[in-house]
Design an enzyme around this catalytic site. Structure first.
Site, PDB file in Angstrom:
ATOM      1  N   ASP A 175      36.670  32.785  35.216  1.00 47.92           N
ATOM      2  CA  ASP A 175      35.596  32.035  34.576  1.00 47.92           C
ATOM      3  C   ASP A 175      34.852  31.180  35.601  1.00 47.92           C
ATOM      4  OD1 ASP A 175      38.242  30.503  34.419  1.00 47.92           O
ATOM      5  OD2 ASP A 175      36.796  28.924  34.012  1.00 47.92           O
ATOM      6  N   HIS A 498      39.723  40.943  35.888  1.00 49.79           N
ATOM      7  CA  HIS A 498      39.017  40.059  34.946  1.00 49.79           C
ATOM      8  C   HIS A 498      38.386  38.941  35.775  1.00 49.79           C
ATOM      9  CE1 HIS A 498      38.356  38.312  30.915  1.00 49.79           C
ATOM     10  NE2 HIS A 498      38.514  37.138  31.524  1.00 49.79           N
ATOM     11  N   ASP A 544      44.627  47.888  34.649  1.00 49.28           N
ATOM     12  CA  ASP A 544      43.506  47.595  35.537  1.00 49.28           C
ATOM     13  C   ASP A 544      42.193  47.825  34.807  1.00 49.28           C
ATOM     14  OD1 ASP A 544      41.875  47.062  37.689  1.00 49.28           O
ATOM     15  OD2 ASP A 544      42.119  49.058  38.588  1.00 49.28           O
ATOM     16  N   GLU A 553      43.588  39.150  35.456  1.00 53.72           N
ATOM     17  CA  GLU A 553      42.682  38.074  35.873  1.00 53.72           C
ATOM     18  C   GLU A 553      43.076  37.611  37.273  1.00 53.72           C
ATOM     19  OE1 GLU A 553      40.510  34.057  34.126  1.00 53.72           O
ATOM     20  OE2 GLU A 553      42.364  34.740  33.191  1.00 53.72           O
TER      21      GLU A 553
END
Length: 574
Positions: A175, A498, A544, A553
């Site tokens: 993020d 991710h 994956d 992630e």
């Protein structure tokens, strides 16, 4: 989304290949030192008499199988084969039946991957354009010069709605937010490695904008985050905001395209203590580099002591995200309801910096009774590492007792970790219990365990490093999935982590040098996945695909453990 069809095709092809040929060779895909133990694991067939190794000069060697191992979860039978006699540098072709792979022996096998793990932090800098990233260059995003004080963070002199400037730092994970707790842990772990390897880091260059100055690149990179840290302390009372965040996670778009407002939220005791520990250590470690960073050490020392005083006055100020309103916040919480470990780490760092008895008294009050590998939620071992690195300040009986206790706890942990390696499925301390797998396991339980073993190796003279190398073998391919879990390395590594930038930047390959979280039988993301997990077995519960935030992630704390681990291995070169 980008890569989904490709991922499904690759997964299907892998299944078909396995069905056709039931032999799989698992090995360290990056490389080994000439004098390093070299084991491979063969799955699906007894390889006795069937393993052929072709040396760089064309000779054929037939090694012997050491033993058989059966998975406690899948029941799969695997065979451990010892190739440690291969000590000449070069690329060896290893064949079992129709399957062939390469084993590399090199004088510096971990150099490139260690550098990439550290350089990753440059690639995830916020608020500045990335101009030395080659194909990963991008314009600046998230300048954070117009950050709003959330109602949860309001104080009389900084009421809700106050606009502050809080630039720089690193994106935390997949993020785009910045979290003090996790950033502090990441810096603290890399500082610990730096203290053990100052000569190594003095010459390590990873091609960042500051590489030409007199300060080691690792410290230069840490400084980019420390500059942000200063902005996260309330200058009026010394408390530290828990995080700088958007109300909700951004979509998988580039930083420059993000439009959500950004807030600093609630001051917490854990963030404040982690801040105090890191700033105290930084005040010491940057003092020799005042030419590049004039005045920094004095400023860092001052804010560290102010932060600690705030934490002492607010010992139960824990983070409660569910109480945040106007707006509500749903991003990573990094919540923690126990600050004993943070008090121990911060008091240790401040005692090392100042020598003040008040901090030593607190160290003794919060001293742990057992060693645990370092995680953002339990930083006691970062304090322990400081005591283990700090014999020069053992100037009284109290200090000597603490040092001895930390060493005894570390050795007890390491002895327990390595005792059953010769019965393990992949000849490694890590990966033999169901509890070894979960969110971020490859960092917290594999890399951090290895770093702990390397401390014990250095402090006791016993060969714990052998077991640390075995964890590297596991991480880099000798495991149940056959993945090298670091992007950009090996012949089977994650292509779809991710990670928002890697998904949105129109570059096929993800940033190199990123450690993914790893197998996670909790599968907290299974309802968000484009397909079911390929396996429910603890050590195979990995996918994956970009949607797999539970297993695929990336995060700064995980990469910090990779930096500490692989740089230490690289520094061990003969």
């Amino acid at each position: 989304m980008k890569g989904l069809i490709l991922t499904m095709t690759v997964a299907f092809a892998a299944v078909c290949a396995h069905a056709k040929d039931d032999v799989q060779i698992r090995r360290n895909q990056v490389g080994c030192y000439p004098n390093q133990e070299k084991m491979i694991v063969v799955e699906g067939v007894n390889p006795s008499g069937k393993v052929r190794v072709t040396t760089p000069d064309g000779k054929v060697v037939k090694p012997k199988t050491v033993r058989k191992a059966v998975s406690p979860w899948s029941g799969k039978t695997r065979y451990i084969v010892d190739l440690s006699s291969l000590t000449e540098q070069g690329r060896y072709q290893v064949s079992v039946g129709k399957e062939t792979c390469t084993l590399t022996v090199d004088e510096r096998p971990y150099s490139d991957i260690a550098k990439a793990s550290l350089r990753l932090f440059y690639l995830i800098r916020t608020g500045v354009p990335i101009e030395m990233g080659g194909e990963y260059n991008r314009p600046a995003g998230h300048l954070d010069t117009h950050t709003v004080v959330h109602p949860s963070a309001a104080s009389p002199l900084r009421p809700a709605g106050t606009v502050i400037s809080s630039p720089y730092g690193w994106y935390d994970a997949g993020d785009y937010n910045k979290y003090v707790v996790n950033s502090a842990f990441s810096i603290g772990l890399m500082f610990a490695a730096y203290e053990q390897l100052p000569d190594y880091f003095a010459t390590l260059r990873v091609n960042i904008p500051e590489s030409d100055n007199a300060t080691p690149d690792l410290l230069d990179e840490m400084m980019f985050n420390l500059r942000w840290f200063f902005t996260m302390q309330d200058p009026f009372d010394g408390g530290v905001y828990h995080k700088l965040t958007t109300p909700n996670f951004e979509a998988f778009i580039m930083p420059k395209d993000c439009r959500q407002p950004r807030f600093v939220v609630q001051k917490t005791v854990t963030a404040t203590l982690d801040f105090a520990a890191v700033m105290a250590d930084a005040a010491r470690l940057y003092e020799p580099f005042s030419q590049d960073y004039p005045g920094f050490s004095a400023q860092a020392a001052a804010v560290a002591e102010r932060a600690y005083a705030w934490a002492k006055a607010n010992p139960t100020a824990f983070y409660h995200q569910e109480r945040l309103k106007e707006p509500a916040v749903t991003t990573g919480a990094y919540g923690d309801g126990n600050a004993r470990d943070e008090f121990f780490w911060a008091a240790t760092a401040l005692y090392r910096l100042t020598g003040k008895q008040q901090y030593l008294d607190d160290v003794r009050q919060y001293q742990p009774t057992a060693f645990t590998t370092p995680t953002w939620g339990n930083v006691a071992s970062l304090g322990a590492f400081e005591w283990l690195a700090n014999e020069q300040t053992m100037n009284n009986e109290q200090c000597t007792e603490i040092h001895k206790a930390m060493l005894q706890q570390l050795v007890a942990y390491c002895d327990g970790a390595v005792k059953d390696v010769d019965k393990s499925c992949f000849q490694s301390p890590y990966g033999n219990k169901k509890s070894d797998f979960g969110w971020g396991c490859l960092a917290e339980f594999c890399c951090c365990q290895a770093v702990s073993l390397l401390y014990a190796d250095r402090l006791t003279g016993k060969p714990y490093r052998v077991f640390a190398f075995e964890n590297a073998d596991y991480l880099l391919g000798r495991n149940a999935t056959g993945y090298c879990y670091v992007t950009g390395f090996g012949d089977k590594s994650p292509m779809h982590p991710h990670h928002r930038i890697s998904e949105a930047d129109n570059v096929e390959k993800p940033f190199p040098g990123m450690l993914v979280g790893g197998p996670n039988p909790g599968q907290q993301d299974k309802n968000d996945m484009p397909m079911p997990y390929a396996s429910d077995y603890p050590d195979e519960s990995y996918m994956d695909v970009m949607q797999s935030y539970a297993s695929n992630e990336i995060a700064i704390n995980w990469n910090a453990s990779l930096v500490a681990f692989l740089c230490w291995l690289d520094a061990l070169r003969p």
